[in-house]
Design an enzyme around this catalytic site. Structure first.
Site, PDB file in Angstrom:
ATOM      1  N   ASN A 216       0.843  -1.206   0.000  1.00  0.00           N
ATOM      2  CA  ASN A 216       0.000   0.000   0.000  1.00  0.00           C
ATOM      3  C   ASN A 216       0.869   1.243   0.000  1.00  0.00           C
ATOM      4  OD1 ASN A 216       0.516   0.847   2.860  1.00  0.00           O
ATOM      5  ND2 ASN A 216      -0.312  -1.199   3.232  1.00  0.00           N
ATOM      6  N   ASP A 285      -4.190  -6.259   5.070  1.00  0.00           N
ATOM      7  CA  ASP A 285      -5.223  -7.098   5.687  1.00  0.00           C
ATOM      8  C   ASP A 285      -5.275  -8.483   5.031  1.00  0.00           C
ATOM      9  OD1 ASP A 285      -6.158  -5.236   7.569  1.00  0.00           O
ATOM     10  OD2 ASP A 285      -7.254  -4.162   6.002  1.00  0.00           O
ATOM     11  N   LYS A 295       7.745 -17.624 -10.563  1.00  0.00           N
ATOM     12  CA  LYS A 295       7.039 -16.449 -11.072  1.00  0.00           C
ATOM     13  C   LYS A 295       5.733 -16.876 -11.758  1.00  0.00           C
ATOM     14  CE  LYS A 295       7.793 -12.569 -14.090  1.00  0.00           C
ATOM     15  NZ  LYS A 295       8.465 -12.191 -15.323  1.00  0.00           N
ATOM     16  N   PHE A 329      -4.147   3.083  15.189  1.00  0.00           N
ATOM     17  CA  PHE A 329      -4.489   4.122  14.231  1.00  0.00           C
ATOM     18  C   PHE A 329      -5.677   3.634  13.411  1.00  0.00           C
ATOM     19  CE2 PHE A 329      -1.531   7.745  13.742  1.00  0.00           C
ATOM     20  CZ  PHE A 329      -0.676   7.457  14.800  1.00  0.00           C
ATOM     21  N   LYS A 347     -10.799  -4.011  19.496  1.00  0.00           N
ATOM     22  CA  LYS A 347      -9.416  -4.451  19.708  1.00  0.00           C
ATOM     23  C   LYS A 347      -8.972  -4.175  21.148  1.00  0.00           C
ATOM     24  CE  LYS A 347      -8.179  -3.680  14.868  1.00  0.00           C
ATOM     25  NZ  LYS A 347      -7.096  -3.503  13.902  1.00  0.00           N
TER      26      LYS A 347
HETATM   27  N1  CTP Z   1      -3.388  -3.312  12.253  1.00  0.00           N
HETATM   28  C1  CTP Z   1      -2.513  -4.286  12.620  1.00  0.00           C
HETATM   29  N2  CTP Z   1      -2.471  -5.483  11.958  1.00  0.00           N
HETATM   30  C2  CTP Z   1      -3.299  -5.712  10.927  1.00  0.00           C
HETATM   31  C3  CTP Z   1      -4.218  -4.722  10.528  1.00  0.00           C
HETATM   32  C4  CTP Z   1      -4.237  -3.530  11.213  1.00  0.00           C
HETATM   33  O1  CTP Z   1      -1.739  -4.066  13.564  1.00  0.00           O
HETATM   34  N3  CTP Z   1      -3.226  -6.866  10.282  1.00  0.00           N
HETATM   35  C5  CTP Z   1      -3.432  -2.054  13.022  1.00  0.00           C
HETATM   36  C6  CTP Z   1      -2.943  -0.851  12.283  1.00  0.00           C
HETATM   37  O2  CTP Z   1      -1.566  -0.641  12.497  1.00  0.00           O
HETATM   38  C7  CTP Z   1      -3.783   0.244  12.902  1.00  0.00           C
HETATM   39  C8  CTP Z   1      -5.094  -0.434  13.157  1.00  0.00           C
HETATM   40  O3  CTP Z   1      -4.775  -1.811  13.313  1.00  0.00           O
HETATM   41  O4  CTP Z   1      -3.275   0.657  14.143  1.00  0.00           O
HETATM   42  C9  CTP Z   1      -6.017  -0.248  12.018  1.00  0.00           C
HETATM   43  O5  CTP Z   1      -7.094  -1.117  12.206  1.00  0.00           O
HETATM   44  P1  CTP Z   1      -7.924  -1.695  10.992  1.00  0.00           P
HETATM   45  O6  CTP Z   1      -9.051  -2.437  11.621  1.00  0.00           O
HETATM   46  O7  CTP Z   1      -7.072  -2.424  10.037  1.00  0.00           O
HETATM   47  O8  CTP Z   1      -8.446  -0.400  10.358  1.00  0.00           O
HETATM   48  P2  CTP Z   1      -8.152   0.204   8.981  1.00  0.00           P
HETATM   49  O9  CTP Z   1      -6.726  -0.012   8.578  1.00  0.00           O
HETATM   50  O10 CTP Z   1      -8.595   1.609   9.095  1.00  0.00           O
HETATM   51  O11 CTP Z   1      -9.006  -0.690   7.985  1.00  0.00           O
HETATM   52  P3  CTP Z   1     -10.567  -1.121   7.978  1.00  0.00           P
HETATM   53  O12 CTP Z   1     -11.306   0.161   8.006  1.00  0.00           O
HETATM   54  O13 CTP Z   1     -10.649  -1.880   6.716  1.00  0.00           O
HETATM   55  O14 CTP Z   1     -10.826  -1.983   9.162  1.00  0.00           O
END
Ligand code: CTP
Length: 405
Positions: A216, A285, A295, A329, A347
């Site tokens: 990303n 995710d 490959k 975050f 969480k």
């Molecule tokens: N995070 C993490 N490990 C993951 C996914 C996210 O540690 N596999 C942490 C990120 O670093 C951030 C927070 O979880 O602190 C974000 O939560 P997330 O639920 O992934 O929210 P978004 O990234 O905003 O995505 P979505 O809205 O799709 O849930």
């Protein structure tokens, strides 16, 4: 996974390094280098007898500043007089400190530049004794050392072991890396002194085959700024970073990772002795359900790649270490508070920092604004540079962590 050596931060700290005449003066050259490496500014002052052991060009080259040795050097005095020089440092460190210099310090002598500076300063002074074991053990030296200690002058060492004179015993100058750690400890202050903070930052890369990956646009800037802001408040900081173009903030230990799985492993290990965990990384995710060994070749048909969920680093670390103060975050394009509070609760976080994302917002920008939420409150951090926003966030972490305790 690579890890930079644990270098304490002396960023922007001014150290006046006094070098007196002992064989350990050669080690003061390495000490100068080590202090500079940690971000300090170093001004070396040598005594006349030190000049018999090492030449001043060595120190000048290492410190990037002309060495001072005389009260009577008109050109040097015109540039910065000795009274001004005595006010300049955050710390005066005399290393090596001979028995004679310790005696002069104990008795308030001011017969050369270094002893005059020590008398004319109100800044902290530390000495690293280096001498023959019998000179160290001598009652006169011991009484002088007791005088220094009573005056709050830090006496760092000496160490024991082989001595240049061929004897074995106490009197060796402490090693440069140990002295640097002592200096960092003497200068460290701030509300997070003694606290270990772990920060994740940047994107992760999830391999698809030997040459491709999913990733990303995260630049890592906000996470790096949080790491620096935690350090500035006295924390020792471990930064677990995905691939970025950023340089490691001085004094921060950086662990480089690529995938979410690597990040999880590193985060669990680093958080074992931590008190604060901040998850600023944009962790993928999804990952490839299986990574192709070769490959992936194109053909005319559509390609469908089965993806599997990655582990949630933040949620896993929270579950593993219930005592940690955990900050997440959230990047949102709509219903910011509702979504952020949902994540806070799901969480089981202590705090969440949410920002708006979308075209031209947050990613790879130098500015940011955050809405910060905790279970019974929240506060907005106005748009500012990521460094300023990070300072604001760390101030909230300090406040809410104190309120929680
Ligand atoms: N995070 C993490 N490990 C993951 C996914 C996210 O540690 N596999 C942490 C990120 O670093 C951030 C927070 O979880 O602190 C974000 O939560 P997330 O639920 O992934 O929210 P978004 O990234 O905003 O995505 P979505 O809205 O799709 O849930």
């Amino acid at each position: 996974m690579s890890q930079s050596a644990l270098i304490p931060s002396l960023h922007g700290r001014r150290i006046l390094l006094g070098v007196t005449g002992g064989i350990a003066a050669y080690k003061a050259a390495d000490l100068t280098r080590r202090l500079i490496e940690a971000g300090a500014e170093v001004q070396v002052v040598m005594t006349d007898s030190a000049l018999h052991f090492v030449g001043d060009p060595t120190f000048q080259a290492l410190s990037g500043k002309p060495v001072r040795h005389s009260l009577w050097d008109e050109a040097a005095e015109a540039a910065m007089g000795h009274i001004e020089l005595a006010r300049w440092p955050d710390l005066i460190l005399v290393a090596p400190a001979t028995a004679n210099f310790i005696a002069k310090l104990a008795h308030g002598a001011a017969d050369d530049l270094l002893s005059t500076l020590c008398l004319a300063t109100d800044k902290p002074i530390a000495v690293a004794p280096a001498m023959n074991r019998l000179m160290w053990a001598n009652a006169a030296t011991q009484s002088n050392v007791a005088t220094l200690t009573a005056r709050s002058i830090a006496v760092l060492g000496p160490g024991a072991g082989y001595q240049a004179c061929g004897e074995i015993g106490e009197g060796r100058m402490r090693e440069p890396l140990d002295l640097r750690a002592n200096v960092a400890e003497l200068l460290s202050s701030g509300p997070l002194k003694g606290v270990h903070a772990v920060v994740t930052a940047g994107p992760t890369r999830e391999p698809l085959d030997p040459v491709r990956f999913l990733s990303n646009r995260s630049s890592g800037k906000q996470g790096y700024a949080v790491a620096a802001a935690l350090r500035d408040q006295g924390a020792s900081v471990t930064l677990i970073s995905g691939p970025t173009n950023l340089s490691t903030p001085a004094g921060v230990t950086r662990i480089d990772i690529e995938s979410a799985a690597d990040m999880l492993k590193a985060a669990l290990a680093a958080s074992r002795d931590a008190q604060i965990f901040v998850a600023a990384a944009a962790v993928a995710d999804y990952r490839a359900a299986s990574i192709a060994g070769q490959k992936i070749k194109k053909n005319d048909a559509e390609l469908t790649l089965p993806l599997a969920r990655t582990d949630d680093v933040l949620a896993t670390v929270r579950k593993a270490y219930p005592q940690l103060f955990v900050v997440g975050f959230a990047a949102e394009t709509e219903k910011l508070e509702e979504h952020a509070r949902g994540k806070l609760q799901r969480k089981n976080l202590d705090m969440i920092a949410a920002n708006w994302v979308g075209a031209g917002r947050a990613f790879d920008q130098d500015d940011n604004s955050l809405q910060v939420f905790w279970p019974d409150g929240g506060e907005a951090l106005a748009p500012a540079t990521k460094a300023e926003v990070a300072r604001g966030l760390v101030a909230l972490i300090i406040r809410q962590r104190a309120a929680k305790k």
